[in-house]
Design an enzyme around this catalytic site. Structure first.
Site, PDB file in Angstrom:
ATOM      1  N   ASP A  78       0.776  -1.256   0.000  1.00 38.26           N
ATOM      2  CA  ASP A  78       0.000   0.000   0.000  1.00 38.26           C
ATOM      3  C   ASP A  78       0.805   1.303   0.000  1.00 38.26           C
ATOM      4  O   ASP A  78       0.453   2.247   0.731  1.00 38.26           O
ATOM      5  CB  ASP A  78      -0.965   0.023   1.194  1.00 38.26           C
ATOM      6  CG  ASP A  78      -2.003  -1.082   1.142  1.00 38.26           C
ATOM      7  OD1 ASP A  78      -1.896  -1.958   0.278  1.00 38.26           O
ATOM      8  OD2 ASP A  78      -2.914  -1.067   1.986  1.00 38.26           O
ATOM      9  N   ASP A 114      -4.715  -0.719  -1.655  1.00 41.33           N
ATOM     10  CA  ASP A 114      -6.090  -0.534  -1.233  1.00 41.33           C
ATOM     11  C   ASP A 114      -6.843  -0.065  -2.466  1.00 41.33           C
ATOM     12  O   ASP A 114      -6.364   0.831  -3.180  1.00 41.33           O
ATOM     13  CB  ASP A 114      -6.136   0.569  -0.156  1.00 41.33           C
ATOM     14  CG  ASP A 114      -6.535   0.052   1.217  1.00 41.33           C
ATOM     15  OD1 ASP A 114      -6.701  -1.172   1.378  1.00 41.33           O
ATOM     16  OD2 ASP A 114      -6.694   0.885   2.119  1.00 41.33           O
ATOM     17  N   HIS A 161     -10.621   0.657  -2.918  1.00 42.94           N
ATOM     18  CA  HIS A 161     -11.963   0.646  -2.340  1.00 42.94           C
ATOM     19  C   HIS A 161     -13.014   1.223  -3.280  1.00 42.94           C
ATOM     20  O   HIS A 161     -12.732   2.170  -4.027  1.00 42.94           O
ATOM     21  CB  HIS A 161     -11.983   1.493  -1.056  1.00 42.94           C
ATOM     22  CG  HIS A 161     -11.124   0.960   0.047  1.00 42.94           C
ATOM     23  ND1 HIS A 161     -11.243  -0.310   0.544  1.00 42.94           N
ATOM     24  CD2 HIS A 161     -10.130   1.555   0.769  1.00 42.94           C
ATOM     25  CE1 HIS A 161     -10.363  -0.480   1.524  1.00 42.94           C
ATOM     26  NE2 HIS A 161      -9.663   0.621   1.664  1.00 42.94           N
ATOM     27  N   HIS A 180     -10.305   7.096   1.349  1.00 43.32           N
ATOM     28  CA  HIS A 180      -8.929   6.928   0.866  1.00 43.32           C
ATOM     29  C   HIS A 180      -8.899   5.823  -0.181  1.00 43.32           C
ATOM     30  O   HIS A 180      -9.701   4.897  -0.145  1.00 43.32           O
ATOM     31  CB  HIS A 180      -7.977   6.581   2.018  1.00 43.32           C
ATOM     32  CG  HIS A 180      -8.307   5.275   2.688  1.00 43.32           C
ATOM     33  ND1 HIS A 180      -9.210   5.166   3.700  1.00 43.32           N
ATOM     34  CD2 HIS A 180      -7.869   4.019   2.446  1.00 43.32           C
ATOM     35  CE1 HIS A 180      -9.320   3.905   4.071  1.00 43.32           C
ATOM     36  NE2 HIS A 180      -8.516   3.171   3.325  1.00 43.32           N
ATOM     37  N   LYS A 188      -6.889  -4.969  -3.121  1.00 41.14           N
ATOM     38  CA  LYS A 188      -7.631  -5.489  -1.962  1.00 41.14           C
ATOM     39  C   LYS A 188      -8.586  -4.423  -1.439  1.00 41.14           C
ATOM     40  O   LYS A 188      -8.488  -3.257  -1.819  1.00 41.14           O
ATOM     41  CB  LYS A 188      -6.653  -5.922  -0.870  1.00 41.14           C
ATOM     42  CG  LYS A 188      -5.824  -4.777  -0.311  1.00 41.14           C
ATOM     43  CD  LYS A 188      -4.749  -5.287   0.616  1.00 41.14           C
ATOM     44  CE  LYS A 188      -3.931  -4.166   1.205  1.00 41.14           C
ATOM     45  NZ  LYS A 188      -4.688  -3.177   1.994  1.00 41.14           N
ATOM     46  N   CYS A 217      -2.261  -2.539   7.601  1.00 43.92           N
ATOM     47  CA  CYS A 217      -2.151  -3.467   6.471  1.00 43.92           C
ATOM     48  C   CYS A 217      -0.859  -4.272   6.482  1.00 43.92           C
ATOM     49  O   CYS A 217      -0.846  -5.432   6.091  1.00 43.92           O
ATOM     50  CB  CYS A 217      -2.335  -2.699   5.168  1.00 43.92           C
ATOM     51  SG  CYS A 217      -4.023  -2.046   5.032  1.00 43.92           S
TER      52      CYS A 217
HETATM   53 ZN   LIG Z   1      -8.403   1.065   3.328  1.00 41.07          ZN
END
Ligand SMILES: [Zn+2]
Length: 194
Positions: free
Chosen positions: A12, A54, A56, A73, A98, A137
Site C-alpha cells: 500500500d 487498497d 476501495h 482513501h 484489496k 495493512c
Molecule cells: Zn483502506
C-alpha cells in the site's frame, strides 16, 4: 539444493497514505527509497515482487459515514489510489488489489485476493514484507502470511505506522513477533519514532 524461494511484498505505498494524502502516514514516503532498493534486488535475482494496493469502492463499510472508522482513501481509479510516483514500477511486478469488497476492510494482502495461491504457484516459502502502515495493512499481511505457513520477515526499516492511538505501531511490532514473524531492521522507526 536451493529450492527455497522468497518473494517481496510491498504493501500500500499509495498517494493517500503518503504526506499530502487523505490518510497520510507521517514519514510514509520515507519507505520508498529502501523499498525501491529491495524491489530492484529481488527483480535482479528473478525473485517475485508483489505490490498490494487498497482499492476501495466509493461506498464501503470501511469508511466513516458507512459504518467504518476511516476517512475516504484509495477509492478505485482516483489519484489517491495510485502508487506513489517515486515507487519503482516494473512490468515484472504483480499488483494485488484489496479492499474491493464493500463489506470488508481488506487490511491484509491475503484478504479476498489470490496472493496466497500466486505465492504457492511460484514455489515461494518465505516472504519479506514492508510498506504502509505498520499497525494495519502491514501487520495484517504479516500475520496472515505466518498463518498461511510462510516464513515471514517484517522489514522494520521499510514501514511506518498510523498510530491512531499512541503506541499502536509498537504494539503491532510485538504482535508480529508473537505470531512468529522475524523482525529485521530499526524497530523504533517502524513503530513511529521519527
Ligand atoms: Zn483502506
Amino acid at each position: 539444493m536451493p529450492d527455497k524461494k522468497k518473494a517481496l511484498i510491498v504493501v500500500d505505498v499509495q498517494n493517500d497514505f503518503c504526506p499530502g494524502g487523505s490518510l497520510a502516514v507521517a514519514h510514509g514516503d520515507e519507505v520508498i527509497a529502501p523499498l525501491n532498493k529491495l524491489m530492484k534486488e529481488f527483480l535482479d535475482r528473478d525473485e517475485p515482487v508483489y505490490k498490494t494496493r487498497d482499492w476501495h469502492p466509493a461506498q464501503t463499510r470501511h469508511f466513516a459515514g458507512f459504518g467504518g472508522i476511516w476517512p475516504f482513501h484509495c477509492v478505485q481509479n482516483t489519484k489517491g489510489a495510485e502508487f506513489h510516483p517515486d515507487l519503482l514500477d516494473d512490468p515484472r511486478i504483480t499488483i494485488i488489489s484489496k479492499g474491493i469488497d464493500d463489506s470488508a476492510d481488506g487490511y491484509s494482502g491475503f484478504d479476498g485476493t489470490n496472493l496466497g495461491d500466486l505465492l504457492r504457484e511460484e514455489g515461494v516459502d518465505e516472504i519479506w514484507v514492508g510498506g504502509l502502515a505498520t499497525d494495519y495493512c502491514v501487520k495484517q499481511t504479516v500475520v496472515d502470511g505466518v498463518r498461511k505457513g510462510f516464513k515471514v520477515k517484517a522489514l522494520a526499516d521499510t514501514m511506518r505506522p498510523v498510530n491512531v492511538n499512541p503506541g499502536d505501531g509498537a504494539k503491532a511490532m510485538e504482535e508480529m513477533r508473537n505470531v512468529g514473524a522475524e523482525i529485521v531492521g530499526n524497530e523504533a522507526r517502524a513503530a513511529g519514532a521519527s
